[in-house]
Design a protein around this motif. Structure first.
Motif, PDB file in Angstrom:
ATOM      1  N   THR A  33       0.900  -1.151  -0.098  1.00 33.85           N
ATOM      2  CA  THR A  33      -0.018  -0.028   0.049  1.00 33.85           C
ATOM      3  C   THR A  33       0.722   1.189  -0.139  1.00 33.85           C
ATOM      4  OG1 THR A  33      -1.687  -1.300   1.346  1.00 33.85           O
ATOM      5  CG2 THR A  33      -1.978   1.174   1.219  1.00 33.85           C
ATOM      6  N   LEU A  34       1.947   1.306   0.882  1.00 31.43           N
ATOM      7  CA  LEU A  34       2.739   2.379   0.799  1.00 31.43           C
ATOM      8  C   LEU A  34       3.483   2.474  -0.474  1.00 31.43           C
ATOM      9  CD1 LEU A  34       4.629   4.424   2.205  1.00 31.43           C
ATOM     10  CD2 LEU A  34       6.207   2.413   2.820  1.00 31.43           C
ATOM     11  N   LEU A  35       3.789   1.585  -1.111  1.00 30.32           N
ATOM     12  CA  LEU A  35       4.526   1.836  -2.414  1.00 30.32           C
ATOM     13  C   LEU A  35       3.542   2.255  -3.321  1.00 30.32           C
ATOM     14  CD1 LEU A  35       7.095   0.618  -1.444  1.00 30.32           C
ATOM     15  CD2 LEU A  35       7.549  -0.726  -3.258  1.00 30.32           C
ATOM     16  N   ASN A  36       2.399   1.729  -3.449  1.00 31.26           N
ATOM     17  CA  ASN A  36       1.047   2.016  -4.209  1.00 31.26           C
ATOM     18  C   ASN A  36       0.768   3.629  -4.021  1.00 31.26           C
ATOM     19  OD1 ASN A  36       1.151  -0.177  -5.925  1.00 31.26           O
ATOM     20  ND2 ASN A  36      -0.487  -1.288  -4.543  1.00 31.26           N
ATOM     21  N   ALA A  37       0.815   3.859  -2.871  1.00 30.20           N
ATOM     22  CA  ALA A  37       0.335   5.306  -2.646  1.00 30.20           C
ATOM     23  C   ALA A  37       1.381   6.311  -3.230  1.00 30.20           C
ATOM     24  CB  ALA A  37       0.405   5.488  -1.038  1.00 30.20           C
ATOM     25  N   ILE A  38       2.607   5.741  -2.916  1.00 27.09           N
ATOM     26  CA  ILE A  38       3.890   6.764  -3.774  1.00 27.09           C
ATOM     27  C   ILE A  38       3.493   6.616  -5.250  1.00 27.09           C
ATOM     28  CG2 ILE A  38       6.342   6.814  -3.919  1.00 27.09           C
ATOM     29  CD1 ILE A  38       6.632   5.386  -1.273  1.00 27.09           C
ATOM     30  N   ALA A  39       3.260   5.459  -5.785  1.00 26.42           N
ATOM     31  CA  ALA A  39       3.027   5.485  -7.302  1.00 26.42           C
ATOM     32  C   ALA A  39       1.885   6.223  -7.621  1.00 26.42           C
ATOM     33  CB  ALA A  39       3.212   4.144  -7.796  1.00 26.42           C
ATOM     34  N   GLY A  40       0.878   6.369  -6.647  1.00 24.86           N
ATOM     35  CA  GLY A  40      -0.421   7.183  -7.062  1.00 24.86           C
ATOM     36  C   GLY A  40      -1.263   6.135  -7.773  1.00 24.86           C
ATOM     37  N   VAL A  41      -1.097   4.914  -7.178  1.00 21.52           N
ATOM     38  CA  VAL A  41      -2.323   3.936  -7.934  1.00 21.52           C
ATOM     39  C   VAL A  41      -3.755   4.036  -7.329  1.00 21.52           C
ATOM     40  CG1 VAL A  41      -2.811   1.279  -7.909  1.00 21.52           C
ATOM     41  CG2 VAL A  41      -0.668   1.915  -8.113  1.00 21.52           C
ATOM     42  N   TYR A  42      -3.687   4.748  -6.119  1.00 20.79           N
ATOM     43  CA  TYR A  42      -4.861   5.308  -5.189  1.00 20.79           C
ATOM     44  C   TYR A  42      -4.630   6.430  -4.572  1.00 20.79           C
ATOM     45  CZ  TYR A  42      -3.243   1.081  -2.795  1.00 20.79           C
ATOM     46  OH  TYR A  42      -2.566   0.172  -2.394  1.00 20.79           O
ATOM     47  N   PRO A  43      -5.543   7.309  -4.203  1.00 20.10           N
ATOM     48  CA  PRO A  43      -5.009   8.494  -3.520  1.00 20.10           C
ATOM     49  C   PRO A  43      -5.104   8.054  -1.939  1.00 20.10           C
ATOM     50  CG  PRO A  43      -7.425   8.525  -4.457  1.00 20.10           C
ATOM     51  CD  PRO A  43      -6.724   7.272  -4.919  1.00 20.10           C
ATOM     52  N   VAL A  44      -4.272   8.992  -1.389  1.00 21.05           N
ATOM     53  CA  VAL A  44      -4.181   8.641   0.081  1.00 21.05           C
ATOM     54  C   VAL A  44      -5.289   9.143   0.760  1.00 21.05           C
ATOM     55  CG1 VAL A  44      -1.855   8.135   0.338  1.00 21.05           C
ATOM     56  CG2 VAL A  44      -2.436  10.475   0.388  1.00 21.05           C
ATOM     57  N   ASP A  45      -5.725   9.021   1.972  1.00 17.17           N
ATOM     58  CA  ASP A  45      -7.053   9.850   2.705  1.00 17.17           C
ATOM     59  C   ASP A  45      -6.453  10.995   3.129  1.00 17.17           C
ATOM     60  OD1 ASP A  45      -8.518   7.501   1.940  1.00 17.17           O
ATOM     61  OD2 ASP A  45      -7.945   6.658   4.107  1.00 17.17           O
ATOM     62  N   LYS A  46      -5.224  11.092   3.650  1.00 13.60           N
ATOM     63  CA  LYS A  46      -4.718  12.440   4.110  1.00 13.60           C
ATOM     64  C   LYS A  46      -3.179  12.203   4.256  1.00 13.60           C
ATOM     65  CE  LYS A  46      -5.033  11.794   9.276  1.00 13.60           C
ATOM     66  NZ  LYS A  46      -3.844  12.010   9.667  1.00 13.60           N
ATOM     67  N   GLY A  47      -2.565  13.320   4.406  1.00 12.35           N
ATOM     68  CA  GLY A  47      -1.169  13.435   4.574  1.00 12.35           C
ATOM     69  C   GLY A  47      -0.687  13.964   2.956  1.00 12.35           C
ATOM     70  N   LYS A  48       0.855  13.945   3.052  1.00  9.70           N
ATOM     71  CA  LYS A  48       1.130  14.609   1.627  1.00  9.70           C
ATOM     72  C   LYS A  48       2.569  13.702   1.265  1.00  9.70           C
ATOM     73  CE  LYS A  48      -0.621  19.274   1.189  1.00  9.70           C
ATOM     74  NZ  LYS A  48      -1.572  18.612   0.404  1.00  9.70           N
ATOM     75  N   ILE A  49       2.580  13.815   0.004  1.00  5.68           N
ATOM     76  CA  ILE A  49       4.045  13.283  -0.385  1.00  5.68           C
ATOM     77  C   ILE A  49       4.557  14.217  -1.454  1.00  5.68           C
ATOM     78  CG2 ILE A  49       4.640  11.138  -2.074  1.00  5.68           C
ATOM     79  CD1 ILE A  49       1.992   9.798  -1.248  1.00  5.68           C
ATOM     80  N   PHE A  50       5.848  14.289  -1.157  1.00  2.00           N
ATOM     81  CA  PHE A  50       6.652  15.270  -1.966  1.00  2.00           C
ATOM     82  C   PHE A  50       7.852  14.183  -2.646  1.00  2.00           C
ATOM     83  CE2 PHE A  50       4.880  17.630   1.267  1.00  2.00           C
ATOM     84  CZ  PHE A  50       4.515  18.743   0.783  1.00  2.00           C
ATOM     85  N   ALA A  51       8.120  14.894  -3.995  1.00  4.16           N
ATOM     86  CA  ALA A  51       9.246  13.825  -4.625  1.00  4.16           C
ATOM     87  C   ALA A  51      10.366  15.201  -5.072  1.00  4.16           C
ATOM     88  CB  ALA A  51       8.870  13.160  -5.912  1.00  4.16           C
ATOM     89  N   ASP A  52      11.252  15.287  -4.450  1.00  2.00           N
ATOM     90  CA  ASP A  52      12.166  16.508  -4.771  1.00  2.00           C
ATOM     91  C   ASP A  52      11.550  17.677  -4.623  1.00  2.00           C
ATOM     92  OD1 ASP A  52      14.835  16.741  -5.610  1.00  2.00           O
ATOM     93  OD2 ASP A  52      14.563  16.641  -7.767  1.00  2.00           O
ATOM     94  N   ARG A  53      10.993  17.868  -3.222  1.00  2.00           N
ATOM     95  CA  ARG A  53      10.287  19.121  -2.725  1.00  2.00           C
ATOM     96  C   ARG A  53       9.110  19.377  -3.577  1.00  2.00           C
ATOM     97  NH1 ARG A  53      15.675  20.544  -2.483  1.00  2.00           N
ATOM     98  NH2 ARG A  53      16.503  20.291  -0.426  1.00  2.00           N
TER      99      ARG A  53
END
Lengths: 303, 268
Positions: B47-67
């Motif tokens: 689920t963590l990897l899929n959340a990073i990849a955007g397979v599905y949206p997260v309910d809350k929180g934020k993901i940054f790649a290179d800021r």
């Protein structure tokens, strides 16, 4: 003996019909084999192509222009199905059925509320007509149809070799992989369905000119004829080549074989009312046989 | 390089099947980090990897790649900075397309797909060179359909496709779990090779504790959607499987003996 002479007489007609439907079958090949979508829009969009073409020609529009409009109208029908599927989350088959059903009403409106509209080759300068199918000059529809087939196959061969075409093929075979490679799969589905239905409507326009009329029911069972062409073509050319252009050619040959077989069954005295039943049985058989042989041959796993 | 801040994900919320897969999870990856991720079934690794990849949206929180905030980007757009290899060897490639066509698709990740020809002669040469380094004999089979390759060959090809555009982050989701031990070792070796050559920031989920210790510079253990162990550097180098088992037991509580068993079983 009379059986063979009458069959021989019927052959040019069957070939011409096969070529007209061959263009439609190429559209079906795109959705069914490349995109792995069973698109049922085609039963509606082929009739739409016929209706639009006939009404435009009757209104005095040049038939070539009318044919270009059928391309656009078909693309629009495909767009509707694609949007229902990608933007509204409706399963592809159901999205196609919904468009097909609504096109029935739309086609009636296009044809001015009538179930059929004629376009006589005496009054209008049609591109092709059934009347000249045995003529030994340039009025014969077969040369032009062959040219159109060659152009369509060449265009498809080129397009599916481009970056965009490759991305559509990837979307069709493995959408997960496509997205992981940065491909907007929804966009690709939209483009694919639009191209497919443009071809189908174009074929509908040709068909209407060929038979001199468009009919509200001319698309009924069209998807089955398209699938028949695809599976017969594949069955015939199975071992010959993996070349994409040849496979497309196989689809057209499949359509021609379909109409030849149909002629033979008719010559044998079969009732035309049973045609749809026979068509469905042909497709079912061609789809079932590879499945059975594969099932029996299954031994090793694909790893 | 990758910054995950307080993300949560619950599947089937409000139903009997409700499953909290990620629970307020945060993780910072520095450039060049190679993190191995372990944890029992249902710990939330995939689920963590899929959340990073955007397979599905997260309910809350934020993901940054290179800021850059990528939390709302769809999967296909995130692909421009991600490379992914999946557990299922069938999932990462197109079986009907040729080896060279698959690579060409990957080489255009993050670019507009135009009406230019899908593969050039120069590319073909490059691909042949790349495949040669895998030592799988694929360099002479550029125009073979990928569907005819073995699972291990397909995973190796998927790896190559994942790194061909030098992604900011490489996500390996149990990418050797479906392979036989020998092939798995080979694919892992190739993974190490491509990660080191390209100095890729990498996350590798694995069920195999030994692999988790042997690879990468950092190890995290997940349980119930949280990170419960996070070791790196010297401390990680000195880890043993027994250490990890003990950590797992204490982190997850004694009632999860099944998962411990599962993990140790996969270690054989």
């Amino acid at each position: 003996m009379s059986f063979f002479t009458s069959l021989l007489n019927a052959t040019p007609g069957a070939v011409a019909q096969g070529l007209v439907w061959g263009i439609m079958a190429l559209g079906v090949y795109l959705t069914y084999r490349i995109m792995h979508i069973a698109d049922l829009t085609v039963d509606g969009s082929i009739a739409t192509g016929g209706a639009v073409c006939v009404m435009l020609i009757r209104a005095g529009i040049n038939p070539i222009v009318a044919m270009l409009v059928t391309l656009a109208v078909g693309a629009l029908a495909g767009l509707i199905t694609a949007l229902l599927h990608t933007k509204c989350g409706i399963p592809d088959i159901l999205a196609g059925i919904l468009t097909q059903l609504s096109l029935y009403s739309i086609n009636l409106r296009i044809m001015g509320g009538k179930a059929n509209q004629t376009v006589s080759v005496d009054k209008y300068n049609l591109l092709i007509s059934q009347r000249y199918v045995r003529a030994m000059n340039l009025t014969n529809p077969i040369p032009l149809l062959l040219l159109l087939i060659v152009i369509t196959i060449a265009a498809m061969y080129w397009f599916f070799g481009t970056e965009k075409g490759c991305s559509i093929r990837a979307t069709g075979t493995n959408p997960n992989m496509a997205r992981a490679q940065g491909i907007n799969t929804k966009n690709d589905i939209i483009i694919g369905l639009m191209i497919s239905n443009a071809l189908v409507a174009f074929s509908g326009g040709l068909l209407a000119q060929y038979q001199g009329a468009s009919d509200i029911n001319m698309g009924r069972g069209a998807i089955v004829i398209g699938l028949a062409a695809v599976v017969i073509g594949e069955g015939v050319l199975k071992k010959i080549s993996g070349n994409f252009a040849l496979r497309l050619l196989g689809v057209v040959i499949g359509a021609i074989i379909y109409y030849l077989v149909l002629q033979i069954t008719l010559q044998l005295g079969l009732n035309t009312n049973d045609l749809k039943l026979i068509s469905a049985m042909i497709v079912a058989a061609f789809l079932a046989v590879p499945y059975w042989t594969k099932k029996n041959a299954k031994g090793g796993k694909n790893a | 390089m990758l910054s995950i801040r307080n993300i949560s994900k619950t599947f089937n919320p409000g139903t009997v099947n409700e499953k909290k897969a990620l629970d307020n999870l945060s993780l910072e990856l520095k450039e060049g980090d190679f993190v191995t991720v372990i944890g029992g079934n249902g710990a939330g690794k995939s689920t963590l990897l899929n959340a990073i990849a955007g397979v599905y949206p997260v309910d809350k929180g934020k993901i940054f790649a290179d800021r850059i905030d990528v939390t709302r980007l769809p999967e296909f757009k995130r692909a421009s900075f991600l490379g992914r290899v999946f557990q299922d060897p069938m999932m990462g490639t197109s079986p009907d397309m040729l080896i060279e066509e698959n690579l060409a698709l990957a080489a255009r990740r993050g670019q507009r797909r135009t009406l230019k020809w899908g593969i050039t002669e120069v590319e073909r040469e490059n691909y042949r060179e790349m495949l040669k380094r895998l030592n799988l004999g694929l360099e002479d089979r550029l125009s073979t359909k990928v569907g005819l390759l073995s699972g291990g060959q397909r995973q190796a090809l998927t790896l190559l496709m994942a790194v061909i555009k030098k992604p900011k982050v490489l996500l390996l989701d149990e990418h050797t779990a479906a392979l036989d031990p020998k092939t798995a070792a080979k694919v892992l070796e190739i993974s190490d090779q491509v990660v080191n050559e390209n100095r890729l920031t990498t996350m590798m989920v694995t069920h195999n504790m030994r692999d988790a210790i042997a690879h990468g510079n950092r190890l995290i253990m997940m349980n119930a959607g949280r990170i419960v162990v996070d070791v790196s550097g010297e401390e990680k180098k000195n880890l043993t499987v027994k250490d990890l088992m003990d950590m797992f037991s204490s982190a997850s509580g004694s009632d999860e003996a099944n998962d411990v068993l599962l993990l140790s079983g996969k270690n054989a």
